[in-house]
Design an enzyme around this catalytic site. Structure first.
Site, PDB file in Angstrom:
ATOM      1  N   LYS A  46      21.686  39.226  42.068  1.00  0.00           N
ATOM      2  CA  LYS A  46      21.985  40.413  41.270  1.00  0.00           C
ATOM      3  C   LYS A  46      21.498  40.223  39.828  1.00  0.00           C
ATOM      4  O   LYS A  46      20.885  41.087  39.242  1.00  0.00           O
ATOM      5  CB  LYS A  46      23.499  40.659  41.306  1.00  0.00           C
ATOM      6  CG  LYS A  46      23.949  41.902  40.601  1.00  0.00           C
ATOM      7  CD  LYS A  46      25.433  42.123  40.867  1.00  0.00           C
ATOM      8  CE  LYS A  46      26.040  43.065  39.865  1.00  0.00           C
ATOM      9  NZ  LYS A  46      27.484  43.187  40.036  1.00  0.00           N
ATOM     10  N   GLU A  52      20.778  28.030  40.668  1.00  0.00           N
ATOM     11  CA  GLU A  52      20.442  27.537  42.006  1.00  0.00           C
ATOM     12  C   GLU A  52      19.371  28.409  42.649  1.00  0.00           C
ATOM     13  O   GLU A  52      18.386  27.915  43.219  1.00  0.00           O
ATOM     14  CB  GLU A  52      21.680  27.560  42.919  1.00  0.00           C
ATOM     15  CG  GLU A  52      22.770  26.575  42.544  1.00  0.00           C
ATOM     16  CD  GLU A  52      23.811  27.181  41.605  1.00  0.00           C
ATOM     17  OE1 GLU A  52      23.466  28.123  40.855  1.00  0.00           O
ATOM     18  OE2 GLU A  52      24.956  26.706  41.608  1.00  0.00           O
ATOM     19  N   GLY A  85      29.182  40.793  43.875  1.00  0.00           N
ATOM     20  CA  GLY A  85      28.481  39.881  44.789  1.00  0.00           C
ATOM     21  C   GLY A  85      29.183  39.731  46.128  1.00  0.00           C
ATOM     22  O   GLY A  85      28.564  39.846  47.192  1.00  0.00           O
ATOM     23  N   ARG A  86      30.493  39.488  46.100  1.00  0.00           N
ATOM     24  CA  ARG A  86      31.205  39.196  47.354  1.00  0.00           C
ATOM     25  C   ARG A  86      31.430  40.418  48.225  1.00  0.00           C
ATOM     26  O   ARG A  86      31.935  40.297  49.341  1.00  0.00           O
ATOM     27  CB  ARG A  86      32.517  38.467  47.067  1.00  0.00           C
ATOM     28  CG  ARG A  86      33.405  39.111  46.014  1.00  0.00           C
ATOM     29  CD  ARG A  86      34.459  38.095  45.545  1.00  0.00           C
ATOM     30  NE  ARG A  86      35.262  38.571  44.414  1.00  0.00           N
ATOM     31  CZ  ARG A  86      34.895  38.455  43.146  1.00  0.00           C
ATOM     32  NH1 ARG A  86      33.740  37.903  42.827  1.00  0.00           N
ATOM     33  NH2 ARG A  86      35.684  38.891  42.172  1.00  0.00           N
ATOM     34  N   GLU A  96      37.969  34.027  45.193  1.00  0.00           N
ATOM     35  CA  GLU A  96      37.241  34.424  43.987  1.00  0.00           C
ATOM     36  C   GLU A  96      37.811  35.736  43.431  1.00  0.00           C
ATOM     37  O   GLU A  96      37.798  35.965  42.234  1.00  0.00           O
ATOM     38  CB  GLU A  96      35.745  34.575  44.299  1.00  0.00           C
ATOM     39  CG  GLU A  96      34.879  34.457  43.062  1.00  0.00           C
ATOM     40  CD  GLU A  96      33.421  34.198  43.399  1.00  0.00           C
ATOM     41  OE1 GLU A  96      33.100  33.050  43.747  1.00  0.00           O
ATOM     42  OE2 GLU A  96      32.616  35.126  43.328  1.00  0.00           O
ATOM     43  N   HIS A 155      41.998  21.110  67.113  1.00  0.00           N
ATOM     44  CA  HIS A 155      41.914  19.651  67.190  1.00  0.00           C
ATOM     45  C   HIS A 155      41.702  19.037  65.815  1.00  0.00           C
ATOM     46  O   HIS A 155      41.327  17.878  65.709  1.00  0.00           O
ATOM     47  CB  HIS A 155      40.786  19.245  68.141  1.00  0.00           C
ATOM     48  CG  HIS A 155      41.016  19.747  69.540  1.00  0.00           C
ATOM     49  ND1 HIS A 155      41.570  18.967  70.528  1.00  0.00           N
ATOM     50  CD2 HIS A 155      40.829  20.975  70.085  1.00  0.00           C
ATOM     51  CE1 HIS A 155      41.689  19.675  71.637  1.00  0.00           C
ATOM     52  NE2 HIS A 155      41.247  20.898  71.393  1.00  0.00           N
ATOM     53  N   LYS A 198      28.970  28.310  35.885  1.00  0.00           N
ATOM     54  CA  LYS A 198      27.513  28.427  35.917  1.00  0.00           C
ATOM     55  C   LYS A 198      26.891  27.803  34.670  1.00  0.00           C
ATOM     56  O   LYS A 198      25.776  27.319  34.689  1.00  0.00           O
ATOM     57  CB  LYS A 198      27.097  29.908  35.991  1.00  0.00           C
ATOM     58  CG  LYS A 198      27.293  30.545  37.361  1.00  0.00           C
ATOM     59  CD  LYS A 198      26.735  31.960  37.375  1.00  0.00           C
ATOM     60  CE  LYS A 198      26.950  32.651  38.709  1.00  0.00           C
ATOM     61  NZ  LYS A 198      26.365  33.985  38.788  1.00  0.00           N
TER      62      LYS A 198
HETATM   63  C1  G6Q Z   1      30.497  36.986  43.802  1.00  0.00           C
HETATM   64  C2  G6Q Z   1      30.172  36.201  42.622  1.00  0.00           C
HETATM   65  C3  G6Q Z   1      29.170  35.108  42.849  1.00  0.00           C
HETATM   66  C4  G6Q Z   1      27.730  35.592  42.859  1.00  0.00           C
HETATM   67  C5  G6Q Z   1      26.794  34.403  42.831  1.00  0.00           C
HETATM   68  C6  G6Q Z   1      25.348  34.794  42.846  1.00  0.00           C
HETATM   69  O1  G6Q Z   1      31.225  37.933  43.799  1.00  0.00           O
HETATM   70  O2  G6Q Z   1      29.844  37.011  41.570  1.00  0.00           O
HETATM   71  O3  G6Q Z   1      29.421  34.405  44.036  1.00  0.00           O
HETATM   72  O4  G6Q Z   1      27.487  36.399  43.973  1.00  0.00           O
HETATM   73  O5  G6Q Z   1      27.091  33.624  41.714  1.00  0.00           O
HETATM   74  O6  G6Q Z   1      25.044  35.600  41.763  1.00  0.00           O
HETATM   75  P1  G6Q Z   1      23.657  36.354  41.686  1.00  0.00           P
HETATM   76  O7  G6Q Z   1      23.604  37.323  42.802  1.00  0.00           O
HETATM   77  O8  G6Q Z   1      23.650  37.025  40.343  1.00  0.00           O
HETATM   78  O9  G6Q Z   1      22.591  35.299  41.813  1.00  0.00           O
END
Ligand code: G6Q
Length: 535
Positions: free
Chosen positions: A206, A212, A266-267, A352, A383, A497
């Site tokens: 986003k 990463e 994001g989630r 989160e 198990h 981050k």
């Molecule tokens: C989710 C968070 C987080 C995010 C990641 C990736 O709700 O905001 O998990 O999705 O940090 O972020 P980007 O999509 O900006 O790379």
């Protein structure tokens, strides 16, 4: 307003808790032959049985009062109305618009977002069709055979979980892979066996600044350009982002950039173009069935009375255990191998969203919030951690999830699987005394009275999966409302981050690290010594 600890609804529940907590569910079942039908809900093919909880009809009614006092209905209306309920980021949380199949407009700041949502969906369809049909040719003129999704967190967990869950519906001939971890191993192992000429990368970010993802995307581009030349990059990269400029600067061609909006968290983004890998893996028709299922749950969430509202009921039961019984964990156990990644997705969604200790207005939270969510597929989990569920000192409510039909009917396996699904929740509830003399009797006794919800569907297909995920999204939202917290920000993650960025120079510097705490300096310097080889 979330009701405070001293509100009538909260106090009534506290008083009620001291009366019902000692009751054993075994007795509650004996006293009421209708308990299953009284405490179960059905929507479409999805059945939620919550009868194996430490509740009575009065508990459920008092919990519904708590939801009313917290204005769950008002917050639900505000969310669907596109109001900026994510106050600390001053954004709407309108993921429901991404799967709005009603034909009704949905607006943010007075502007209907549906035309833009529909436009992206039709671009996704064209993209998925082109790839799936072999019409998308790489730089050397060969069709793409493998797609690698590069993203992390919300840009990874949901899509990766859904692609695996829908394995039986996968398009043949197209591999879909996921790289999330900045550990180079993830990329290196994924690229083994892939040919640059037939591989396409989808970078999902986003912000397009996540370290990463940017690092993995650069490595992927270098691998691709190393094999086919810089000019080939355009045919082998797509991006999903709210920052089209950053994607263009990276080298993604404008027609391969899919839009995300700031009102998509994001989630909860798998319903957007962040789910492009899903559309590629199973085709756009299936992706739209996923949206249909989620929309069906949205409609239920919007219209069902609180007492008969699945997400609300799940949320209230969670609050009941967390805030009245002091439960700190919640287990999720899908009895379906394809749903292997569901616990990880729900872990992020819940922890989160509601892993917060301040309320919306910045005051300390008056009560415990999100539980530690963990889980594994049944029967593997049985198990591993079920011992603690049955006989540990902690009360850990669990959700058991299963389907009546399997995609792989081999030799009675499904009956065996489902026998475990039914038996575990029953044993947790009833317990049992061992037919054993002392001294082993206490070791073998199961106290029971351990709560669980059972979710049973006909079959795990795209539509059912959409319903299931949306069910949990709304559950988490309702809990956030009851606790008075903003479920849609994640400042702890944002801070995290930045932390590695401050350490990186100390790692790269030839001089010993200093100026951090002594543990951090000590660890970095020991790492440097190890890396330098034997003295
Ligand atoms: C989710 C968070 C987080 C995010 C990641 C990736 O709700 O905001 O998990 O999705 O940090 O972020 P980007 O999509 O900006 O790379």
């Amino acid at each position: 307003m979330a009701s405070s600890n001293s509100s009538p609804a909260w106090k009534a529940l506290q008083a009620h808790h001291s009366r019902v907590a000692p009751a054993h569910m075994r007795t509650l079942f004996e006293e009421d032959p209708e308990r299953f039908s009284r405490f179960s809900l059905k929507h479409g093919d999805l059945l939620l049985d919550y009868s194996k909880n430490r509740v009575t009809a009065e508990t459920m009614s008092l919990l519904a009062d708590l939801a009313r006092a917290a204005d769950v209905e008002g917050w639900r209306r505000r969310m669907f109305a596109g109001e900026r309920i994510n106050t600390s980021e001053d954004r709407a949380a309108l993921h429901v618009a991404l799967r709005n199949r009603s034909g009704r407009p949905m607006a943010v700041d007075g502007a209907d977002v549906m035309p833009a949502v529909e436009a992206v969906l039709s671009r996704m369809r064209a993209f998925a069709d082109e790839l799936g049909g072999g019409a998308w040719k790489g730089a050397t003129g060969t069709p793409i055979t493998d797609v690698v999704n590069i993203g992390i967190g919300g840009s990874h967990l949901g899509p990766a979980m859904v692609v695996e869950a829908l394995t039986p519906y996968r398009k043949p001939g197209l591999g879909v892979h996921f790289v999330s971890n900045v550990d180079g191993t993830h990329m290196v192992e994924t690229l083994k066996g892939l040919e640059a000429a037939t591989t396409l990368f989808i970078v999902v970010s986003k912000t397009f600044t996540t370290v990463e993802t940017v690092a993995n995307a650069k490595t992927a581009r270098a691998w691709l350009a190393g094999a086919l030349g810089e000019a080939a990059v355009g045919r082998h990269f797509a991006a999903v982002t709210a920052e089209a400029g950053a994607a263009a600067a990276f080298g993604v061609e404008a027609e391969h950039v899919f839009e995300l909006w700031d009102w998509v968290g994001g989630r909860t983004s798998l319903w957007s173009a962040a789910g492009l890998s899903i559309a590629v893996a199973v085709g756009m028709d299936r992706f739209e069935e996923l949206l249909d299922g989620a929309h069906a749950m949205d409609e239920h969430f919007l219209s069902a009375p609180l007492e008969a509202n699945m997400p609300v009921v799940l949320a209230l039961l969670g609050v009941w255990y967390i805030d009245f019984f002091g439960a700190g964990c919640h287990a999720v156990v899908p009895y379906d191998q394809y749903l292997r990644r569901l616990p990880a997705h729900l872990q992020q969604l819940d922890m989160e969203s509601n892993g917060k200790s301040v309320t919306r207005d910045g005051a300390p939270a008056a009560r415990a919030t999100a539980p530690v969510v963990f889980g594994a597929p049944g029967t593997d989990g049985q198990h591993a951690f079920f011992q603690l569920l049955h006989q540990g000192t902690r009360l850990i409510p669990a959700d058991f999830i299963a389907a009546a039909e399997t995609h792989n009917p081999v030799d009675g396996h499904h009956a065996l699987l489902l026998a475990n699904f039914f038996a575990q929740s029953a044993a947790l509830m009833t317990g049992g005394s061992a037919m054993e003399a002392a001294p082993l009797a206490p070791h073998k006794a199961l106290a029971g009275n351990r709560p669980s919800n059972s979710i049973l569907v006909r079959r795990f297909d795209a539509r059912t999966l959409g319903m299931l995920i949306a069910l949990y999204e709304h559950k988490v939202f309702v809990q956030g409302v009851i606790w008075g917290i903003n479920s849609f920000d994640q400042w702890g993650v944002e801070l995290g981050k930045e932390l590695a960025g401050t350490i990186l120079p100390a790692i790269e510097d030839a001089q010993p690290a200093r100026g951090h705490d002594s543990s951090t300096d000590g660890l970095i310097n020991h790492f440097k010594a190890l890396r330098a080889g034997p003295p």
